[in-house]
Design a protein around this motif. Sequence first.
Motif, PDB file in Angstrom:
ATOM      1  N   THR A 111       3.228   2.650   7.668  1.00 56.88           N
ATOM      2  CA  THR A 111       3.732   1.689   8.651  1.00 56.88           C
ATOM      3  C   THR A 111       2.699   1.359   9.729  1.00 56.88           C
ATOM      4  N   MET A 112       1.503   1.986   9.685  1.00 56.30           N
ATOM      5  CA  MET A 112       0.406   1.547  10.540  1.00 56.30           C
ATOM      6  C   MET A 112      -0.181   0.220  10.057  1.00 56.30           C
ATOM      7  N   VAL A 113       0.028  -0.105   8.789  1.00 52.67           N
ATOM      8  CA  VAL A 113      -0.535  -1.336   8.228  1.00 52.67           C
ATOM      9  C   VAL A 113       0.083  -2.541   8.939  1.00 52.67           C
ATOM     10  N   ALA A 114      -0.750  -3.487   9.339  1.00 53.69           N
ATOM     11  CA  ALA A 114      -0.278  -4.674  10.043  1.00 53.69           C
ATOM     12  C   ALA A 114       0.670  -5.475   9.149  1.00 53.69           C
ATOM     13  N   PRO A 115       1.657  -6.144   9.745  1.00 52.11           N
ATOM     14  CA  PRO A 115       2.654  -6.868   8.949  1.00 52.11           C
ATOM     15  C   PRO A 115       2.051  -7.814   7.921  1.00 52.11           C
ATOM     16  N   GLU A 116       1.079  -8.628   8.335  1.00 50.76           N
ATOM     17  CA  GLU A 116       0.492  -9.593   7.407  1.00 50.76           C
ATOM     18  C   GLU A 116      -0.281  -8.896   6.291  1.00 50.76           C
ATOM     19  N   ASP A 117      -0.874  -7.727   6.595  1.00 49.43           N
ATOM     20  CA  ASP A 117      -1.610  -6.983   5.581  1.00 49.43           C
ATOM     21  C   ASP A 117      -0.662  -6.313   4.589  1.00 49.43           C
ATOM     22  N   MET A 118       0.498  -5.878   5.050  1.00 56.92           N
ATOM     23  CA  MET A 118       1.482  -5.288   4.138  1.00 56.92           C
ATOM     24  C   MET A 118       1.972  -6.340   3.143  1.00 56.92           C
ATOM     25  N   VAL A 119       2.242  -7.532   3.622  1.00 57.85           N
ATOM     26  CA  VAL A 119       2.670  -8.618   2.733  1.00 57.85           C
ATOM     27  C   VAL A 119       1.555  -8.957   1.749  1.00 57.85           C
ATOM     28  N   ASP A 120       0.315  -9.003   2.240  1.00 55.14           N
ATOM     29  CA  ASP A 120      -0.835  -9.309   1.388  1.00 55.14           C
ATOM     30  C   ASP A 120      -1.041  -8.229   0.337  1.00 55.14           C
ATOM     31  N   LEU A 121      -0.798  -6.969   0.715  1.00 52.03           N
ATOM     32  CA  LEU A 121      -0.954  -5.855  -0.220  1.00 52.03           C
ATOM     33  C   LEU A 121       0.057  -5.958  -1.360  1.00 52.03           C
ATOM     34  N   MET A 122       1.296  -6.301  -1.038  1.00 49.35           N
ATOM     35  CA  MET A 122       2.287  -6.467  -2.089  1.00 49.35           C
ATOM     36  C   MET A 122       1.934  -7.639  -2.997  1.00 49.35           C
ATOM     37  N   LYS A 123       1.386  -8.717  -2.425  1.00 47.99           N
ATOM     38  CA  LYS A 123       0.954  -9.841  -3.251  1.00 47.99           C
ATOM     39  C   LYS A 123      -0.138  -9.410  -4.223  1.00 47.99           C
ATOM     40  N   ALA A 124      -1.061  -8.562  -3.750  1.00 46.10           N
ATOM     41  CA  ALA A 124      -2.123  -8.061  -4.624  1.00 46.10           C
ATOM     42  C   ALA A 124      -1.547  -7.261  -5.792  1.00 46.10           C
ATOM     43  N   LEU A 125      -0.523  -6.478  -5.516  1.00 46.89           N
ATOM     44  CA  LEU A 125       0.120  -5.704  -6.581  1.00 46.89           C
ATOM     45  C   LEU A 125       0.790  -6.622  -7.598  1.00 46.89           C
ATOM     46  N   ARG A 126       1.512  -7.611  -7.115  1.00 46.84           N
ATOM     47  CA  ARG A 126       2.217  -8.518  -8.028  1.00 46.84           C
ATOM     48  C   ARG A 126       1.244  -9.388  -8.822  1.00 46.84           C
ATOM     49  N   ASP A 127       0.096  -9.691  -8.238  1.00 46.36           N
ATOM     50  CA  ASP A 127      -0.920 -10.442  -8.975  1.00 46.36           C
ATOM     51  C   ASP A 127      -1.550  -9.595 -10.076  1.00 46.36           C
ATOM     52  N   ALA A 128      -1.685  -8.292  -9.823  1.00 50.20           N
ATOM     53  CA  ALA A 128      -2.416  -7.425 -10.748  1.00 50.20           C
ATOM     54  C   ALA A 128      -1.551  -6.840 -11.849  1.00 50.20           C
ATOM     55  N   PHE A 129      -0.270  -6.629 -11.568  1.00 44.53           N
ATOM     56  CA  PHE A 129       0.622  -5.963 -12.520  1.00 44.53           C
ATOM     57  C   PHE A 129       1.827  -6.841 -12.814  1.00 44.53           C
ATOM     58  N   ALA A 130       2.435  -6.617 -13.978  1.00 44.41           N
ATOM     59  CA  ALA A 130       3.685  -7.287 -14.323  1.00 44.41           C
ATOM     60  C   ALA A 130       4.847  -6.466 -13.774  1.00 44.41           C
ATOM     61  N   PHE A 131       5.666  -7.074 -12.935  1.00 42.05           N
ATOM     62  CA  PHE A 131       6.798  -6.378 -12.335  1.00 42.05           C
ATOM     63  C   PHE A 131       8.049  -6.624 -13.169  1.00 42.05           C
ATOM     64  N   GLY A 132       8.838  -5.580 -13.348  1.00 44.86           N
ATOM     65  CA  GLY A 132      10.122  -5.718 -14.004  1.00 44.86           C
ATOM     66  C   GLY A 132      11.167  -6.221 -13.029  1.00 44.86           C
ATOM     67  N   ASP A 133      12.408  -6.254 -13.481  1.00 43.49           N
ATOM     68  CA  ASP A 133      13.512  -6.649 -12.616  1.00 43.49           C
ATOM     69  C   ASP A 133      13.964  -5.460 -11.771  1.00 43.49           C
ATOM     70  N   ASP A 134      14.482  -5.722 -10.586  1.00 40.00           N
ATOM     71  CA  ASP A 134      15.083  -4.688  -9.729  1.00 40.00           C
ATOM     72  C   ASP A 134      14.138  -3.528  -9.467  1.00 40.00           C
ATOM     73  N   VAL A 135      12.915  -3.838  -9.055  1.00 42.49           N
ATOM     74  CA  VAL A 135      11.921  -2.804  -8.752  1.00 42.49           C
ATOM     75  C   VAL A 135      12.306  -2.066  -7.478  1.00 42.49           C
ATOM     76  N   GLU A 136      12.274  -0.728  -7.533  1.00 46.47           N
ATOM     77  CA  GLU A 136      12.507   0.086  -6.347  1.00 46.47           C
ATOM     78  C   GLU A 136      11.217   0.137  -5.529  1.00 46.47           C
ATOM     79  N   ILE A 137      11.296  -0.227  -4.257  1.00 50.91           N
ATOM     80  CA  ILE A 137      10.129  -0.212  -3.374  1.00 50.91           C
ATOM     81  C   ILE A 137      10.439   0.677  -2.183  1.00 50.91           C
ATOM     82  N   SER A 138       9.751   1.806  -2.104  1.00 48.22           N
ATOM     83  CA  SER A 138      10.025   2.780  -1.041  1.00 48.22           C
ATOM     84  C   SER A 138       8.806   2.925  -0.133  1.00 48.22           C
ATOM     85  N   VAL A 139       9.083   3.160   1.144  1.00 51.66           N
ATOM     86  CA  VAL A 139       8.026   3.242   2.149  1.00 51.66           C
ATOM     87  C   VAL A 139       8.292   4.430   3.059  1.00 51.66           C
ATOM     88  N   GLU A 140       7.265   5.269   3.261  1.00 49.76           N
ATOM     89  CA  GLU A 140       7.350   6.340   4.238  1.00 49.76           C
ATOM     90  C   GLU A 140       7.102   5.737   5.621  1.00 49.76           C
TER      91      GLU A 140
END
Length: 449
Positions: A111-140
């Motif tokens: 949660t130290m990651v800046a808001p815009e960088d967190m959104v950008d990081l998730m975009k990088a993941l979705r660009d690189a990998f194929a996501f299934g339906d109903d993906v569980e996304i957990s954050v400490e």
Amino acid sequence: MQNSLLAKYSGAVPRYTSYPTAPHFYEGIDCGKYAQWLGELGAGQDISLYLHIPYCDRLCWFCACHTKHTLKYEPIAAYLKSLKREIARVGSLVSRDAKVSAVHFGGGSPTMVAPEDMVDLMKALRDAFAFGDDVEISVEMDPNDLDEARYDALAAIGMTRASLGVQDFNPKVQKTINRIQTFEQTKSVVDAVRARGVHSVNCDILYGLPYQTLETLETTVRDIISLSPDRIALFGYAHVPWMKKHQTMIPEDALPGIEERFRQMTRAATMLVEAGYEPIGIDHFARPDDRLAIAARHGKLRRNFQGYTDDAAEALIGLGASSIGQLPQGYVQNMPATGEYERLADADGLTVVRGIELSEDDRLRAHVIEQIMCRFGFSFNGVRSLYPQVGEVVIAEAREFCARNGDGICEIVNDDFRLTEAGKPFARSVAAVFDSYLANGKGRHSVAV
């Protein structure tokens, strides 16, 4: 009787979030081998992603995680650039037929990651990998990092589970472990994530902390229960100052002894069960309608580097400095040192420096140890079915252990090896009986209670 069992079975053993455990990884597993293993993931296989953010704006003295302190954002921004290079490289090696079913952001403090960088990081993941339906996304989450913009960013990436470390609300305990976090702060986080649609909240509680008493722990447990989290993890503080130097800041003479730790553990567990939580394995509790409780009831509970999980993915891909991946072929670990990790990621994208390729005996023992940690026993017929060539070796070990054990902690019933109620608190020690690597002396571990 209980004190004699504590004296005998509370020694230092692994937590068994993997088998073989990390001290037995070796340098022969490199980026080339990792690339090969990634390329073998294919159609019909689910994968989980773990992203490690190794930075905190304060160091908690109790913490044994791989992290470092910073009050500047520049090191985090630089790290994220390298992390995205690793994400792109690893993703290029994984078939698009393999689908992501879960993403976990850990640390450190994600949660130290800046808001815009967190959104950008998730975009990088979705660009690189194929996501299934109903993906569980957990954050400490660290309540001290959070603001409205960060809550909105976490909602934007689709966070479904929030995990909050609480430890203990007592001010003296908090000051001693350098973790100042009020109940009101914690409640505000729970309210904020639920208002944004998060369906699952997890809270961590620690026992065995300096100056902690039954009374302070009971107060903390009652406060946590009042928040109605879906899951609660009740961990014993692992005092490992030889591995984490900042733990030398904790006064050892203020730590409770083994008998007091056991009283704290059993009292907190009793309170949670009385509040309607179902016990899961050795240290987790969940509401009956939670996916973790449902998995436990149906014999589908798993254990990995995040602890107990209902995640059935066949591969866990670790991303970031020090991250460990678990693939069908074996385990891999990234370069732990952040600067060197960035250099490797920027050069090639792959940063693996060690690991272990699983033998058939490793797979057998990993199955048995996971069964003991998740279900307090294992089926002889199940072992024979899964490992017909080597299974009898472990079955013979189980029979021998029960035959010579006069403490009543285990039994063989209907061709099953089971821990008794007296033995369940010592599941880690019983699991260690089947660990063929432990005797070689690599690694030092925390106490089993």
